[in-house]
Motif scaffolding. Structure first.
Motif, PDB file in Angstrom:
ATOM      1  N   GLY A 121     -45.483-132.583  36.941  1.00 17.29           N
ATOM      2  CA  GLY A 121     -46.162-132.897  35.700  1.00 17.29           C
ATOM      3  C   GLY A 121     -45.186-132.901  34.542  1.00 17.29           C
ATOM      4  O   GLY A 121     -43.968-132.812  34.736  1.00 17.29           O
ATOM      5  N   ILE A 122     -45.739-132.988  33.328  1.00 20.21           N
ATOM      6  CA  ILE A 122     -44.916-132.829  32.141  1.00 20.21           C
ATOM      7  C   ILE A 122     -45.067-131.389  31.655  1.00 20.21           C
ATOM      8  O   ILE A 122     -45.996-130.680  32.048  1.00 20.21           O
ATOM      9  N   GLY A 123     -44.160-130.957  30.798  1.00 20.03           N
ATOM     10  CA  GLY A 123     -44.236-129.605  30.277  1.00 20.03           C
ATOM     11  C   GLY A 123     -43.786-129.565  28.833  1.00 20.03           C
ATOM     12  O   GLY A 123     -43.258-130.547  28.301  1.00 20.03           O
ATOM     13  N   ILE A 124     -44.000-128.413  28.186  1.00 20.14           N
ATOM     14  CA  ILE A 124     -43.549-128.201  26.810  1.00 20.14           C
ATOM     15  C   ILE A 124     -42.752-126.910  26.786  1.00 20.14           C
ATOM     16  O   ILE A 124     -43.268-125.842  27.151  1.00 20.14           O
ATOM     17  N   VAL A 125     -41.499-127.000  26.394  1.00 21.33           N
ATOM     18  CA  VAL A 125     -40.615-125.836  26.373  1.00 21.33           C
ATOM     19  C   VAL A 125     -39.749-125.860  25.114  1.00 21.33           C
ATOM     20  O   VAL A 125     -39.536-126.922  24.514  1.00 21.33           O
ATOM     21  N   PRO A 126     -39.223-124.715  24.701  1.00 21.81           N
ATOM     22  CA  PRO A 126     -38.308-124.697  23.561  1.00 21.81           C
ATOM     23  C   PRO A 126     -37.031-125.478  23.853  1.00 21.81           C
ATOM     24  O   PRO A 126     -36.541-125.488  24.992  1.00 21.81           O
ATOM     25  N   GLY A 127     -36.491-126.116  22.820  1.00 22.09           N
ATOM     26  CA  GLY A 127     -35.252-126.865  22.995  1.00 22.09           C
ATOM     27  C   GLY A 127     -34.122-125.998  23.514  1.00 22.09           C
ATOM     28  O   GLY A 127     -33.273-126.468  24.286  1.00 22.09           O
ATOM     29  N   LEU A 128     -34.082-124.727  23.107  1.00 29.08           N
ATOM     30  CA  LEU A 128     -33.045-123.812  23.568  1.00 29.08           C
ATOM     31  C   LEU A 128     -33.058-123.671  25.080  1.00 29.08           C
ATOM     32  O   LEU A 128     -32.001-123.609  25.722  1.00 29.08           O
ATOM     33  N   VAL A 129     -34.244-123.627  25.678  1.00 26.77           N
ATOM     34  CA  VAL A 129     -34.358-123.471  27.129  1.00 26.77           C
ATOM     35  C   VAL A 129     -33.796-124.694  27.840  1.00 26.77           C
ATOM     36  O   VAL A 129     -33.092-124.575  28.850  1.00 26.77           O
ATOM     37  N   ILE A 130     -34.098-125.878  27.301  1.00 23.53           N
ATOM     38  CA  ILE A 130     -33.573-127.107  27.909  1.00 23.53           C
ATOM     39  C   ILE A 130     -32.057-127.124  27.815  1.00 23.53           C
ATOM     40  O   ILE A 130     -31.357-127.413  28.793  1.00 23.53           O
ATOM     41  N   GLU A 131     -31.544-126.791  26.647  1.00 22.25           N
ATOM     42  CA  GLU A 131     -30.100-126.824  26.400  1.00 22.25           C
ATOM     43  C   GLU A 131     -29.335-125.919  27.364  1.00 22.25           C
ATOM     44  O   GLU A 131     -28.249-126.273  27.833  1.00 22.25           O
ATOM     45  N   LYS A 132     -29.894-124.763  27.679  1.00 22.79           N
ATOM     46  CA  LYS A 132     -29.196-123.779  28.505  1.00 22.79           C
ATOM     47  C   LYS A 132     -29.556-123.856  29.984  1.00 22.79           C
ATOM     48  O   LYS A 132     -28.984-123.142  30.799  1.00 22.79           O
ATOM     49  N   SER A 133     -30.489-124.713  30.342  1.00 24.74           N
ATOM     50  CA  SER A 133     -30.959-124.748  31.725  1.00 24.74           C
ATOM     51  C   SER A 133     -29.958-125.408  32.679  1.00 24.74           C
ATOM     52  O   SER A 133     -29.378-126.449  32.351  1.00 24.74           O
ATOM     53  N   PRO A 134     -29.767-124.853  33.880  1.00 20.85           N
ATOM     54  CA  PRO A 134     -28.887-125.488  34.871  1.00 20.85           C
ATOM     55  C   PRO A 134     -29.482-126.772  35.452  1.00 20.85           C
ATOM     56  O   PRO A 134     -28.774-127.527  36.117  1.00 20.85           O
ATOM     57  N   ILE A 135     -30.780-127.022  35.203  1.00 24.41           N
ATOM     58  CA  ILE A 135     -31.397-128.249  35.725  1.00 24.41           C
ATOM     59  C   ILE A 135     -31.773-129.214  34.590  1.00 24.41           C
ATOM     60  O   ILE A 135     -32.643-130.066  34.753  1.00 24.41           O
ATOM     61  N   ARG A 136     -31.077-129.110  33.454  1.00 20.62           N
ATOM     62  CA  ARG A 136     -31.426-129.953  32.309  1.00 20.62           C
ATOM     63  C   ARG A 136     -31.242-131.440  32.604  1.00 20.62           C
ATOM     64  O   ARG A 136     -31.918-132.272  31.995  1.00 20.62           O
ATOM     65  N   ALA A 137     -30.348-131.772  33.530  1.00 25.32           N
ATOM     66  CA  ALA A 137     -30.144-133.186  33.858  1.00 25.32           C
ATOM     67  C   ALA A 137     -31.303-133.759  34.663  1.00 25.32           C
ATOM     68  O   ALA A 137     -31.409-134.982  34.819  1.00 25.32           O
ATOM     69  N   GLU A 138     -32.176-132.886  35.161  1.00 22.69           N
ATOM     70  CA  GLU A 138     -33.290-133.339  35.996  1.00 22.69           C
ATOM     71  C   GLU A 138     -34.576-133.540  35.207  1.00 22.69           C
ATOM     72  O   GLU A 138     -35.617-133.864  35.766  1.00 22.69           O
ATOM     73  N   VAL A 139     -34.493-133.327  33.881  1.00 20.69           N
ATOM     74  CA  VAL A 139     -35.649-133.586  33.015  1.00 20.69           C
ATOM     75  C   VAL A 139     -35.194-134.416  31.832  1.00 20.69           C
ATOM     76  O   VAL A 139     -34.006-134.452  31.504  1.00 20.69           O
ATOM     77  N   ARG A 140     -36.136-135.069  31.187  1.00 23.53           N
ATOM     78  CA  ARG A 140     -35.810-135.815  29.965  1.00 23.53           C
ATOM     79  C   ARG A 140     -36.817-135.459  28.883  1.00 23.53           C
ATOM     80  O   ARG A 140     -37.995-135.180  29.162  1.00 23.53           O
ATOM     81  N   VAL A 141     -36.341-135.452  27.653  1.00 27.14           N
ATOM     82  CA  VAL A 141     -37.190-135.114  26.510  1.00 27.14           C
ATOM     83  C   VAL A 141     -37.964-136.352  26.078  1.00 27.14           C
ATOM     84  O   VAL A 141     -37.390-137.436  25.944  1.00 27.14           O
ATOM     85  N   LEU A 142     -39.264-136.204  25.881  1.00 26.78           N
ATOM     86  CA  LEU A 142     -40.104-137.305  25.432  1.00 26.78           C
ATOM     87  C   LEU A 142     -40.142-137.342  23.899  1.00 26.78           C
ATOM     88  O   LEU A 142     -40.253-136.298  23.251  1.00 26.78           O
ATOM     89  N   ASP A 143     -40.078-138.528  23.356  1.00 26.28           N
ATOM     90  CA  ASP A 143     -40.154-138.706  21.911  1.00 26.28           C
ATOM     91  C   ASP A 143     -41.625-138.839  21.536  1.00 26.28           C
ATOM     92  O   ASP A 143     -42.263-139.846  21.849  1.00 26.28           O
ATOM     93  N   VAL A 144     -42.189-137.808  20.916  1.00 25.92           N
ATOM     94  CA  VAL A 144     -43.612-137.823  20.591  1.00 25.92           C
ATOM     95  C   VAL A 144     -43.815-137.806  19.081  1.00 25.92           C
ATOM     96  O   VAL A 144     -43.003-137.267  18.336  1.00 25.92           O
ATOM     97  N   ASP A 145     -44.910-138.422  18.654  1.00 23.47           N
ATOM     98  CA  ASP A 145     -45.263-138.455  17.228  1.00 23.47           C
ATOM     99  C   ASP A 145     -46.785-138.305  17.114  1.00 23.47           C
ATOM    100  O   ASP A 145     -47.525-139.121  17.663  1.00 23.47           O
ATOM    101  N   PRO A 146     -47.259-137.235  16.452  1.00 23.16           N
ATOM    102  CA  PRO A 146     -46.454-136.228  15.733  1.00 23.16           C
ATOM    103  C   PRO A 146     -45.805-135.247  16.690  1.00 23.16           C
ATOM    104  O   PRO A 146     -46.296-135.024  17.805  1.00 23.16           O
ATOM    105  N   GLY A 147     -44.703-134.650  16.242  1.00 25.23           N
ATOM    106  CA  GLY A 147     -44.032-133.672  17.064  1.00 25.23           C
ATOM    107  C   GLY A 147     -44.708-132.314  16.979  1.00 25.23           C
ATOM    108  O   GLY A 147     -45.592-132.081  16.150  1.00 25.23           O
ATOM    109  N   LEU A 148     -44.306-131.434  17.853  1.00 22.02           N
ATOM    110  CA  LEU A 148     -44.823-130.066  17.831  1.00 22.02           C
ATOM    111  C   LEU A 148     -44.060-129.236  16.802  1.00 22.02           C
ATOM    112  O   LEU A 148     -42.869-129.463  16.568  1.00 22.02           O
ATOM    113  N   ASP A 149     -44.736-128.266  16.200  1.00 17.18           N
ATOM    114  CA  ASP A 149     -44.073-127.389  15.243  1.00 17.18           C
ATOM    115  C   ASP A 149     -43.037-126.511  15.952  1.00 17.18           C
ATOM    116  O   ASP A 149     -43.289-125.993  17.050  1.00 17.18           O
TER     117      ASP A 149
END
Length: 297
Positions: free
Chosen positions: A236-264
């Motif tokens: 599925g899709i998920g919602i996580v803090p940007g810090l978690v994505i940046e530091k994750s060893p599997i960050r290359a296996e996910v992509r950030v979706l461009d959403v509007d409006p964005g989450l706070d």
């Protein structure tokens, strides 16, 4: 000014309450007020905005705080090296998520260990959604936590960083990836992986309500790392803090979706029970955090 004055000032910037500061500093509220007034007179500037309900640091207080935190930490270090008052000993219990252990604490613990080598650190890892309850239940002394809009009574926080919340989808070729790539995105069809309990969950639910869409929840999990793992597997899709994505060893296996409006975005930092600041070891750790990250709440 002396070290005691700086300690009272730092405590008030953290607790934002004369009553709480008086308990932390073992002084009467009137004595705290006089100390702050003398400091303001000496500096020639107003450090706090006072009203019937709260005390708020001014911009000048934030500037002075950086000096005060460094000065107190350095004084304690020199005192320990010279043997005056004895070396600080004891233990401190800290709660943090796996990501916080390698993304946030390394910025603080090495300096704390250098200043206070005889203080033992016990580190408990777990779901970030449980951080504040671990503090309130006295399971730990301090916790790395994401802060809700309203901080629970009896808890004092220090902001270390602000991180965005981001939608992520798998890079794996699968049905979820195909749906997430459509324009417009069919949000009602996308399976959602969400935290069991967390600041992020409340914001995600509000975001879907604003969109007028009922989320299709696939799974509730404990921990942002688990969300990323399930997203990477195409669940599925998920919602996580940007810090978690940046530091994750599997960050290359996910992509950030461009959403509007964005989450706070939300604030992340150290939380402590206010009365625990009476502990010498907790106060020492708190001051190191303040010196490294001169920003608070």
């Amino acid at each position: 000014m002396d070290v005691r004055t700086l300690e009272v000032f730092l405590a008030l910037t953290e607790t934002r309450s004369f009553a709480s500061t008086s308990r932390v500093c073992n002084a009467s509220p009137s004595a705290v007020s006089r100390t702050i007034q003398r400091l303001e007179d000496e500096l020639g500037t107003r450090l706090f905005i006072r009203d019937n309900r709260s005390v708020r640091p001014t911009s000048e207080a934030e500037i002075f705080r950086r000096y005060a935190a460094r000065a107190v930490a350095e004084w304690q270090s020199v005192r320990d090296q010279l043997g005056g008052g004895g070396r600080l000993t004891g233990d401190i219990r800290i709660y943090a998520s796996v990501t916080a252990c390698y993304a946030i604490l390394p910025d603080v613990i090495p300096e704390f260990r250098a200043l206070y080598p005889e203080v033992a650190i016990t580190l408990k890892t777990g779901d970030p959604g449980s951080a504040l309850s671990a503090v309130l239940d006295d399971e730990v002394d301090l916790a790395v936590a994401a802060f809700p809009e309203t901080i629970p009574s009896g808890v004092t926080t220090h902001v270390m960083m602000r991180t965005p919340l981001q939608f992520v989808a798998p890079t794996l070729e699968c049905r979820v990836s195909e749906l997430a790539g459509r324009s417009p995105v069919p949000w009602a069809e996308l399976p959602l992986i969400i935290q069991e309990r967390d600041v992020a969950r409340d914001r995600v639910e509000k975001w879907y309500r604003r969109l007028g869409v009922k989320p299709r929840v696939y799974a509730h999990v404990a921990g942002n790392e688990a969300i990323l793992a399930m997203v990477a597997l195409g669940c599925g899709i998920g919602i996580v803090p940007g810090l978690v994505i940046e530091k994750s060893p599997i960050r290359a296996e996910v992509r950030v979706l461009d959403v509007d409006p964005g989450l706070d975005a939300y604030d992340v930092g150290i939380a402590v029970r206010t009365r625990a600041l009476q502990s010498a070891t907790v106060t020492a750790f708190w001051r190191v955090v303040g010196a490294k990250h001169p920003r608070g709440r």
